[in-house]
Design an enzyme around this catalytic site. Structure first.
Site, PDB file in Angstrom:
ATOM      1  N   SER A  94      84.600  96.484  62.876  1.00 51.09           N
ATOM      2  CA  SER A  94      84.704  95.893  61.537  1.00 51.09           C
ATOM      3  C   SER A  94      86.182  95.811  61.162  1.00 51.09           C
ATOM      4  O   SER A  94      86.984  96.644  61.611  1.00 51.09           O
ATOM      5  CB  SER A  94      83.993  96.782  60.516  1.00 51.09           C
ATOM      6  N   TYR A 108      82.660 105.605  57.407  1.00 48.71           N
ATOM      7  CA  TYR A 108      82.485 104.288  58.034  1.00 48.71           C
ATOM      8  C   TYR A 108      83.799 103.769  58.646  1.00 48.71           C
ATOM      9  O   TYR A 108      83.836 103.388  59.823  1.00 48.71           O
ATOM     10  CB  TYR A 108      81.947 103.305  56.996  1.00 48.71           C
TER      11      TYR A 108
HETATM   12  N1  LIG Z   1      77.495  93.244  57.143  1.00 49.49           N
HETATM   13  C1  LIG Z   1      78.818  93.327  57.174  1.00 49.49           C
HETATM   14  O1  LIG Z   1      79.519  92.888  56.246  1.00 49.49           O
HETATM   15  C2  LIG Z   1      79.502  93.950  58.358  1.00 49.49           C
HETATM   16  C3  LIG Z   1      80.900  93.846  58.423  1.00 49.49           C
HETATM   17  C4  LIG Z   1      81.561  94.404  59.494  1.00 49.49           C
HETATM   18  C5  LIG Z   1      80.846  95.040  60.491  1.00 49.49           C
HETATM   19  N2  LIG Z   1      79.485  95.143  60.404  1.00 49.49           N
HETATM   20  C6  LIG Z   1      78.777  95.832  61.478  1.00 49.49           C
HETATM   21  O2  LIG Z   1      77.783  94.985  61.998  1.00 49.49           O
HETATM   22  C7  LIG Z   1      76.737  95.773  62.557  1.00 49.49           C
HETATM   23  C8  LIG Z   1      75.404  95.272  62.020  1.00 49.49           C
HETATM   24  O3  LIG Z   1      75.375  95.534  60.630  1.00 49.49           O
HETATM   25  P1  LIG Z   1      74.547  94.644  59.594  1.00 49.49           P
HETATM   26  O4  LIG Z   1      75.470  94.295  58.523  1.00 49.49           O
HETATM   27  O5  LIG Z   1      73.802  93.597  60.289  1.00 49.49           O
HETATM   28  O6  LIG Z   1      73.596  95.757  58.970  1.00 49.49           O
HETATM   29  P2  LIG Z   1      72.026  96.022  59.089  1.00 49.49           P
HETATM   30  O7  LIG Z   1      71.276  94.799  58.758  1.00 49.49           O
HETATM   31  O8  LIG Z   1      71.808  97.267  58.301  1.00 49.49           O
HETATM   32  O9  LIG Z   1      71.830  96.310  60.639  1.00 49.49           O
HETATM   33  C9  LIG Z   1      72.075  97.554  61.243  1.00 49.49           C
HETATM   34  C10 LIG Z   1      71.262  97.582  62.508  1.00 49.49           C
HETATM   35  O10 LIG Z   1      71.534  98.794  63.204  1.00 49.49           O
HETATM   36  C11 LIG Z   1      70.310  99.409  63.534  1.00 49.49           C
HETATM   37  N3  LIG Z   1      70.495 100.864  63.613  1.00 49.49           N
HETATM   38  C12 LIG Z   1      70.964 101.703  62.667  1.00 49.49           C
HETATM   39  N4  LIG Z   1      70.931 102.964  63.122  1.00 49.49           N
HETATM   40  C13 LIG Z   1      70.433 102.909  64.391  1.00 49.49           C
HETATM   41  C14 LIG Z   1      70.153 103.880  65.369  1.00 49.49           C
HETATM   42  N5  LIG Z   1      70.386 105.183  65.154  1.00 49.49           N
HETATM   43  N6  LIG Z   1      69.648 103.468  66.557  1.00 49.49           N
HETATM   44  C15 LIG Z   1      69.407 102.161  66.792  1.00 49.49           C
HETATM   45  N7  LIG Z   1      69.648 101.194  65.905  1.00 49.49           N
HETATM   46  C16 LIG Z   1      70.159 101.569  64.712  1.00 49.49           C
HETATM   47  C17 LIG Z   1      69.360  99.018  62.405  1.00 49.49           C
HETATM   48  O11 LIG Z   1      68.007  99.057  62.832  1.00 49.49           O
HETATM   49  P3  LIG Z   1      66.980 100.250  62.606  1.00 49.49           P
HETATM   50  O12 LIG Z   1      67.209 100.782  61.233  1.00 49.49           O
HETATM   51  O13 LIG Z   1      65.657  99.577  62.809  1.00 49.49           O
HETATM   52  O14 LIG Z   1      67.281 101.243  63.678  1.00 49.49           O
HETATM   53  C18 LIG Z   1      69.769  97.552  62.227  1.00 49.49           C
HETATM   54  O15 LIG Z   1      69.119  96.753  63.180  1.00 49.49           O
HETATM   55  C19 LIG Z   1      77.050  97.218  62.186  1.00 49.49           C
HETATM   56  O16 LIG Z   1      77.668  97.873  63.261  1.00 49.49           O
HETATM   57  C20 LIG Z   1      78.027  97.066  61.034  1.00 49.49           C
HETATM   58  O17 LIG Z   1      78.868  98.181  60.909  1.00 49.49           O
HETATM   59  C21 LIG Z   1      78.799  94.606  59.360  1.00 49.49           C
END
Ligand SMILES: NC(=O)c1ccc[n+]([C@@H]2O[C@H](COP(=O)([O-])OP(=O)(O)OC[C@H]3O[C@@H](n4cnc5c(N)ncnc54)[C@H](OP(=O)(O)O)[C@@H]3O)[C@@H](O)[C@H]2O)c1
Length: 250
Positions: free
Chosen positions: A136, A149
């Site tokens: 990120s 984070y």
């Molecule tokens: N959204 C943003 O603005 C943003 C910005 C920068 C980076 N990111 C990064 O992008 C990635 C995806 O985030 P998102 O925004 O799409 O959020 P999200 O919709 O909350 O997705 C997170 C995913 O990670 C899975 N997860 C969480 N804990 C887990 C575990 N212990 N084992 C296996 N799977 C796990 C969740 O599924 P389950 O709960 O079903 O396990 C879900 O599929 C993350 O790494 C986040 O830090 C997001």
């Protein structure tokens, strides 16, 4: 199914960016293995002909190894892995909360380490392949209310650079994905205004094009926000700390 069909494994694919990425690659003709903890959500996404569900918790090292073994058995090969699973609890980041920081590192950092370890021998043996790590722009520099984070993402970005050299010798590519704000269940928890926020589909297009149509090490988006954060990255500490303190006060 064509013998030349490309194959990908995406973690954190039950919602948000991971789900959109899985669907984008499937639409482009790839055979897609998806993982996360919530089995029902995965099953639903796997109704698409090209998508197959492999539930796991990335913190469970043994399970991660087993799941990758099973994917290899089923798919015969994997060309690309996107390790995207992550967690963020903004409410718990306002103070030092050791449990929360440990938990965040366990999922965001060690979860990715577990996944890379699981695929390492496969890729090094075939002397091919590509592992992409979702970090990120929040990992570029320290930010307010981000005691778990931000550090977990900074660690991932450093890990990707370190492994880039180690895997290059085996012709295995390591790349980094550093998104800005994307509207997902993760950012729905934020109470502040998120500048230039984009959809998961926008992120998936950028990730697909960055991984498949270019040879870049780091994929960042959206441009408006990532330019600003890259600028923060090169600022001297004194100026960066002054600027962010001013912004926070407003
Ligand atoms: N959204 C943003 O603005 C943003 C910005 C920068 C980076 N990111 C990064 O992008 C990635 C995806 O985030 P998102 O925004 O799409 O959020 P999200 O919709 O909350 O997705 C997170 C995913 O990670 C899975 N997860 C969480 N804990 C887990 C575990 N212990 N084992 C296996 N799977 C796990 C969740 O599924 P389950 O709960 O079903 O396990 C879900 O599929 C993350 O790494 C986040 O830090 C997001």
């Amino acid at each position: 199914m064509s013998e030349n069909q490309k194959k990908i494994w995406v973690t954190g694919a039950s919602t948000g960016i991971g789900k959109a990425v899985a669907e984008k690659f499937a639409k482009e003709g790839w055979k897609v293995a998806i993982s996360a903890r919530r089995e029902e959500l995965l099953k639903n996404i796997a109704k698409d002909n090209n998508i197959f569900d492999y539930p796991l918790d990335v913190t469970d090292k043994k399970k991660v190894d087993e799941v990758f073994k099973k994917i290899l058995e089923d798919f015969k090969n994997i060309d690309l892995c996107i390790f995207n699973a992550g967690t963020y609890e903004p409410k718990l980041e306002k103070e030092i909360n050791q449990e929360q920081i440990r938990r965040t590192m366990e999922v965001n950092f060690f979860g990715v380490v577990n996944c890379i370890k699981a695929v390492e021998n496969h890729f090094k043996n075939i002397k091919n392949g590509h592992i992409s790590i979702v970090s990120s722009i929040a990992g570029y520099r320290g930010l307010p209310n981000s005691s778990g984070y931000g550090p977990s993402k900074a660690a991932l970005s450093n890990l990707a650079e370190s492994l880039y050299f180690d895997f290059k010798k085996y012709n295995v590519k390591i790349s980094l994905i550093s998104p800005g704000f994307i509207k997902t269940p993760m950012t729905d928890k934020n109470k502040f205004r998120m500048p230039f926020i984009k959809s998961p589909e926008f992120a998936a297009d950028k990730i697909y094009n960055g991984l498949i149509k270019s040879d870049t090490f780091e994929i960042t988006f959206p441009k408006q926000l990532t330019i600003l954060f890259k600028f923060f990255k090169i600022l001297p500490n004194r100026i960066y700390l002054f600027l962010i303190s001013k912004l926070v006060k407003r």
